[in-house]
Design a protein around this motif. Structure first.
Motif, PDB file in Angstrom:
ATOM      1  N   PHE A  93       0.885  -1.248   0.007  1.00 24.25           N
ATOM      2  CA  PHE A  93       0.101   0.024   0.073  1.00 24.25           C
ATOM      3  C   PHE A  93       0.813   1.189  -0.052  1.00 24.25           C
ATOM      4  O   PHE A  93       0.753   2.315   0.645  1.00 24.25           O
ATOM      5  N   GLY A  94       1.873   1.176  -0.616  1.00 20.67           N
ATOM      6  CA  GLY A  94       2.909   2.451  -0.800  1.00 20.67           C
ATOM      7  C   GLY A  94       2.168   3.454  -1.480  1.00 20.67           C
ATOM      8  O   GLY A  94       1.322   3.265  -2.436  1.00 20.67           O
ATOM      9  N   ILE A  95       2.513   4.747  -1.147  1.00 22.25           N
ATOM     10  CA  ILE A  95       2.085   6.099  -1.843  1.00 22.25           C
ATOM     11  C   ILE A  95       2.619   6.213  -3.088  1.00 22.25           C
ATOM     12  O   ILE A  95       2.213   6.758  -4.078  1.00 22.25           O
ATOM     13  N   ASN A  96       3.697   5.203  -3.644  1.00 17.19           N
ATOM     14  CA  ASN A  96       4.010   5.255  -4.966  1.00 17.19           C
ATOM     15  C   ASN A  96       3.038   4.812  -5.938  1.00 17.19           C
ATOM     16  O   ASN A  96       3.172   5.176  -7.177  1.00 17.19           O
ATOM     17  N   VAL A  97       2.238   3.822  -5.613  1.00 12.65           N
ATOM     18  CA  VAL A  97       1.254   3.384  -6.475  1.00 12.65           C
ATOM     19  C   VAL A  97       0.262   4.418  -6.958  1.00 12.65           C
ATOM     20  O   VAL A  97       0.306   4.430  -8.269  1.00 12.65           O
ATOM     21  N   PRO A  98      -0.519   5.044  -6.308  1.00 15.08           N
ATOM     22  CA  PRO A  98      -1.169   5.973  -6.805  1.00 15.08           C
ATOM     23  C   PRO A  98      -0.344   7.165  -7.447  1.00 15.08           C
ATOM     24  O   PRO A  98      -1.012   7.801  -8.639  1.00 15.08           O
ATOM     25  N   ILE A  99       0.365   7.350  -7.043  1.00 13.48           N
ATOM     26  CA  ILE A  99       1.386   8.657  -7.584  1.00 13.48           C
ATOM     27  C   ILE A  99       1.797   8.137  -8.966  1.00 13.48           C
ATOM     28  O   ILE A  99       1.664   8.844 -10.142  1.00 13.48           O
ATOM     29  N   GLN A 100       2.107   6.840  -9.154  1.00 10.84           N
ATOM     30  CA  GLN A 100       2.574   6.343 -10.494  1.00 10.84           C
ATOM     31  C   GLN A 100       1.704   6.464 -11.555  1.00 10.84           C
ATOM     32  O   GLN A 100       1.814   6.721 -12.781  1.00 10.84           O
ATOM     33  N   ALA A 101       0.176   6.091 -11.030  1.00  5.72           N
ATOM     34  CA  ALA A 101      -0.814   6.031 -11.893  1.00  5.72           C
ATOM     35  C   ALA A 101      -1.019   7.350 -12.389  1.00  5.72           C
ATOM     36  O   ALA A 101      -1.483   7.953 -13.475  1.00  5.72           O
ATOM     37  N   ILE A 102      -0.749   8.409 -11.372  1.00  2.89           N
ATOM     38  CA  ILE A 102      -1.155   9.732 -11.717  1.00  2.89           C
ATOM     39  C   ILE A 102      -0.057  10.192 -12.720  1.00  2.89           C
ATOM     40  O   ILE A 102      -0.519  11.228 -13.753  1.00  2.89           O
ATOM     41  N   ARG A 103       0.965   9.891 -12.633  1.00  7.99           N
ATOM     42  CA  ARG A 103       2.287  10.508 -13.570  1.00  7.99           C
ATOM     43  C   ARG A 103       2.018  10.155 -14.967  1.00  7.99           C
ATOM     44  O   ARG A 103       2.265  10.443 -15.812  1.00  7.99           O
ATOM     45  N   GLU A 104       1.520   8.529 -14.737  1.00  4.95           N
ATOM     46  CA  GLU A 104       1.421   7.900 -16.124  1.00  4.95           C
ATOM     47  C   GLU A 104       0.257   8.605 -17.028  1.00  4.95           C
ATOM     48  O   GLU A 104       0.380   8.366 -17.934  1.00  4.95           O
ATOM     49  N   SER A 105      -0.742   8.712 -16.385  1.00  4.32           N
ATOM     50  CA  SER A 105      -2.137   9.532 -16.856  1.00  4.32           C
ATOM     51  C   SER A 105      -1.483  10.742 -17.703  1.00  4.32           C
ATOM     52  O   SER A 105      -1.851  10.937 -18.746  1.00  4.32           O
ATOM     53  N   LEU A 106      -0.895  11.596 -16.771  1.00  2.62           N
ATOM     54  CA  LEU A 106      -0.456  12.812 -17.465  1.00  2.62           C
ATOM     55  C   LEU A 106       0.530  12.609 -18.752  1.00  2.62           C
ATOM     56  O   LEU A 106       0.450  13.343 -19.637  1.00  2.62           O
ATOM     57  N   LYS A 107       1.334  11.817 -18.618  1.00  6.54           N
ATOM     58  CA  LYS A 107       2.495  11.229 -19.744  1.00  6.54           C
ATOM     59  C   LYS A 107       1.636  10.784 -21.000  1.00  6.54           C
ATOM     60  O   LYS A 107       1.778  11.154 -22.043  1.00  6.54           O
ATOM     61  N   ARG A 108       0.513  10.078 -20.689  1.00  4.28           N
ATOM     62  CA  ARG A 108      -0.599   9.839 -22.046  1.00  4.28           C
ATOM     63  C   ARG A 108      -1.184  11.055 -22.495  1.00  4.28           C
ATOM     64  O   ARG A 108      -1.445  11.235 -23.733  1.00  4.28           O
ATOM     65  N   SER A 109      -1.717  11.990 -21.452  1.00  4.19           N
ATOM     66  CA  SER A 109      -2.170  13.270 -22.084  1.00  4.19           C
ATOM     67  C   SER A 109      -1.555  13.967 -22.790  1.00  4.19           C
ATOM     68  O   SER A 109      -1.839  14.645 -23.753  1.00  4.19           O
ATOM     69  N   LYS A 110       0.076  13.942 -22.495  1.00  6.35           N
ATOM     70  CA  LYS A 110       0.900  14.711 -23.365  1.00  6.35           C
ATOM     71  C   LYS A 110       1.038  14.391 -24.493  1.00  6.35           C
ATOM     72  O   LYS A 110       1.540  14.934 -25.496  1.00  6.35           O
ATOM     73  N   LEU A 111       0.778  12.951 -24.853  1.00  5.38           N
ATOM     74  CA  LEU A 111       1.118  12.348 -26.096  1.00  5.38           C
ATOM     75  C   LEU A 111      -0.013  12.548 -27.116  1.00  5.38           C
ATOM     76  O   LEU A 111       0.153  12.487 -28.439  1.00  5.38           O
ATOM     77  N   VAL A 112      -1.165  13.061 -26.781  1.00  7.09           N
ATOM     78  CA  VAL A 112      -2.709  13.164 -27.343  1.00  7.09           C
ATOM     79  C   VAL A 112      -2.333  14.740 -28.035  1.00  7.09           C
ATOM     80  O   VAL A 112      -2.444  15.530 -27.133  1.00  7.09           O
ATOM     81  N   GLN A 113      -2.148  14.918 -29.153  1.00  7.60           N
ATOM     82  CA  GLN A 113      -1.999  16.120 -29.735  1.00  7.60           C
ATOM     83  C   GLN A 113      -3.152  17.013 -29.828  1.00  7.60           C
ATOM     84  O   GLN A 113      -3.050  18.162 -29.877  1.00  7.60           O
ATOM     85  N   ASN A 114      -4.117  16.573 -30.397  1.00  3.78           N
ATOM     86  CA  ASN A 114      -5.467  17.090 -30.536  1.00  3.78           C
ATOM     87  C   ASN A 114      -6.733  16.376 -29.714  1.00  3.78           C
ATOM     88  O   ASN A 114      -7.567  15.784 -30.149  1.00  3.78           O
ATOM     89  N   PRO A 115      -6.670  16.407 -28.390  1.00  5.51           N
ATOM     90  CA  PRO A 115      -7.769  15.480 -27.734  1.00  5.51           C
ATOM     91  C   PRO A 115      -9.201  16.354 -27.781  1.00  5.51           C
ATOM     92  O   PRO A 115      -9.025  17.389 -28.083  1.00  5.51           O
ATOM     93  N   SER A 116     -10.017  15.411 -27.772  1.00  4.44           N
ATOM     94  CA  SER A 116     -11.424  16.130 -27.821  1.00  4.44           C
ATOM     95  C   SER A 116     -11.704  16.611 -26.507  1.00  4.44           C
ATOM     96  O   SER A 116     -11.011  16.586 -25.612  1.00  4.44           O
ATOM     97  N   HIS A 117     -12.735  17.473 -26.535  1.00  3.67           N
ATOM     98  CA  HIS A 117     -13.017  18.131 -25.543  1.00  3.67           C
ATOM     99  C   HIS A 117     -13.543  17.177 -23.978  1.00  3.67           C
ATOM    100  O   HIS A 117     -12.949  17.433 -23.225  1.00  3.67           O
ATOM    101  N   ASP A 118     -14.059  15.795 -24.509  1.00  4.12           N
ATOM    102  CA  ASP A 118     -14.379  15.230 -23.287  1.00  4.12           C
ATOM    103  C   ASP A 118     -13.058  14.631 -22.850  1.00  4.12           C
ATOM    104  O   ASP A 118     -12.841  14.355 -21.485  1.00  4.12           O
TER     105      ASP A 118
END
Length: 339
Positions: free
Chosen positions: A116-141
């Motif tokens: 139950f380390g804090i690293n687990v949710p933090i890693q999920a948070i950071r990976e999500s942002l990485k994915r978002s940065k790869l999307v050049q033209n995201p839809s509004h939703d």
């Protein structure tokens, strides 16, 4: 067990056009998380009502740990089972934010970090942002979902730090696991999303308040520059909407004011001279702040919200202490509490 789902199965279903099963699992997972969040809120309301009825009752003793620990287990298993589903991750973070301050939950975070380390949710948070940065033209939703995840991430990390009290180990651990960097990245990437920036700045404040080590790292991570940039962006959009007659809603105005208040509070706390910490180079912090546009940032916030006591008081002190030359905005609100 009914929520176990293979990532390869998800990909195959999408490729074959059978997205309904994926959507069903997603809805079921979110429904479970929401149901648990409702139970936690209900138990907390009952505990608070009992405390109000009996002044001698102990609030913490009325919040039995079993439900909170179950919620923690479910949230962590969910993050593991759905590592790339932002909607489900967002629901898991909401649940974790609700239970973050419970002593039993915190004990697991610190002493059972293998599971139950804090690293687990933090890693999920950071990976999500990485994915978002790869999307050049995201839809509004898509952008709304991704931004909402980061808002809840900041809320979770802030709640975790806020509940630490004098226990600096928790705040230190969050930073060691890249929690501070995660929040700074969130407010920098979503610097035009007022709610993300607002909760990000609140989380950063709780993480750095009375923690010299975290403040030093905040400065090294260009935190001052990112805070100033985010405040200027949000306040600028707010001012433009007023001039353009876009009909700025009261909720939008309130969000912008909270961004300014929390942002000014972070800057004020970092710049505040503390005689008990002679090893802190406050002259360096001041130079960094001025180079980041501190004066312009603070003055813009004060002019936009001259009726906010906290913004005006902290702003005036910062401008005077950092050698600002020019007219300092005056408080334009009322000192009489509103009823």
């Amino acid at each position: 067990d009914s929520l176990k789902y293979n990532g390869d199965d998800t990909a195959n279903s999408v490729q074959s056009g059978h997205t309904t099963e994926v959507e069903k699992v997603e809805r079921k997972a979110i429904a479970y998380l929401n149901a648990l969040a409702f139970k936690v809120s209900k138990q907390r309301s009952i505990a608070n009502a009992t405390v109000n009825a009996n002044a001698n009752a102990n609030n913490k003793s009325l919040e039995t740990p079993q439900l909170f620990l179950i919620c923690q287990e479910v949230a962590y298993k969910t993050l593991s089972a759905f590592p790339s589903n932002d909607k489900i991750i967002s629901g898991a973070l909401s649940l974790l934010a609700l239970i973050a301050k419970h002593p039993a939950v915190r004990e697991r975070n610190l002493f059972h970090a293998d599971e139950f380390g804090i690293n687990v949710p933090i890693q999920a948070i950071r990976e999500s942002l990485k994915r978002s940065k790869l999307v050049q033209n995201p839809s509004h939703d898509e952008e709304i979902v991704a931004a909402e995840l980061q808002r809840k991430a900041c809320l979770y990390l802030g709640a975790l730090a806020d509940g630490a009290g004098q226990d600096l180990d928790v705040a230190t651990k969050i930073v060691e696991e890249d929690g501070l960097e995660a929040m700074l990245d969130a407010i920098d990437w979503y610097r035009y999303h007022a709610e993300v920036v607002n909760w990000g700045m609140w989380g950063i404040f709780t993480l750095c308040f009375e923690h010299t080590g975290n403040k030093k790292l905040f400065v090294r991570m260009d935190g001052i520059q990112k805070i100033c940039r985010a405040i200027k962006n949000i306040v600028s959009v707010y001012n433009q909407s007023k001039v353009g007659g876009d009909g700025t809603s009261s909720s939008s105005s309130s969000s912008t004011e909270e961004v300014a208040r929390h942002g000014i509070a972070v800057l004020f706390d970092v710049l505040r001279y503390d005689e008990s910490n002679p090893n802190v180079d406050f002259a360096h912090i001041r130079r960094v702040s001025l180079n980041a546009g501190l004066h312009e940032t603070v003055k813009d916030a004060m002019l936009a919200f001259s009726g906010n006591t906290e913004i005006m008081m902290m702003g005036q002190q910062m401008l005077i202490a950092t050698g600002y030359i020019g007219d300092i905005p005056h408080f334009a609100g009322s000192i009489v509490p509103r009823r």
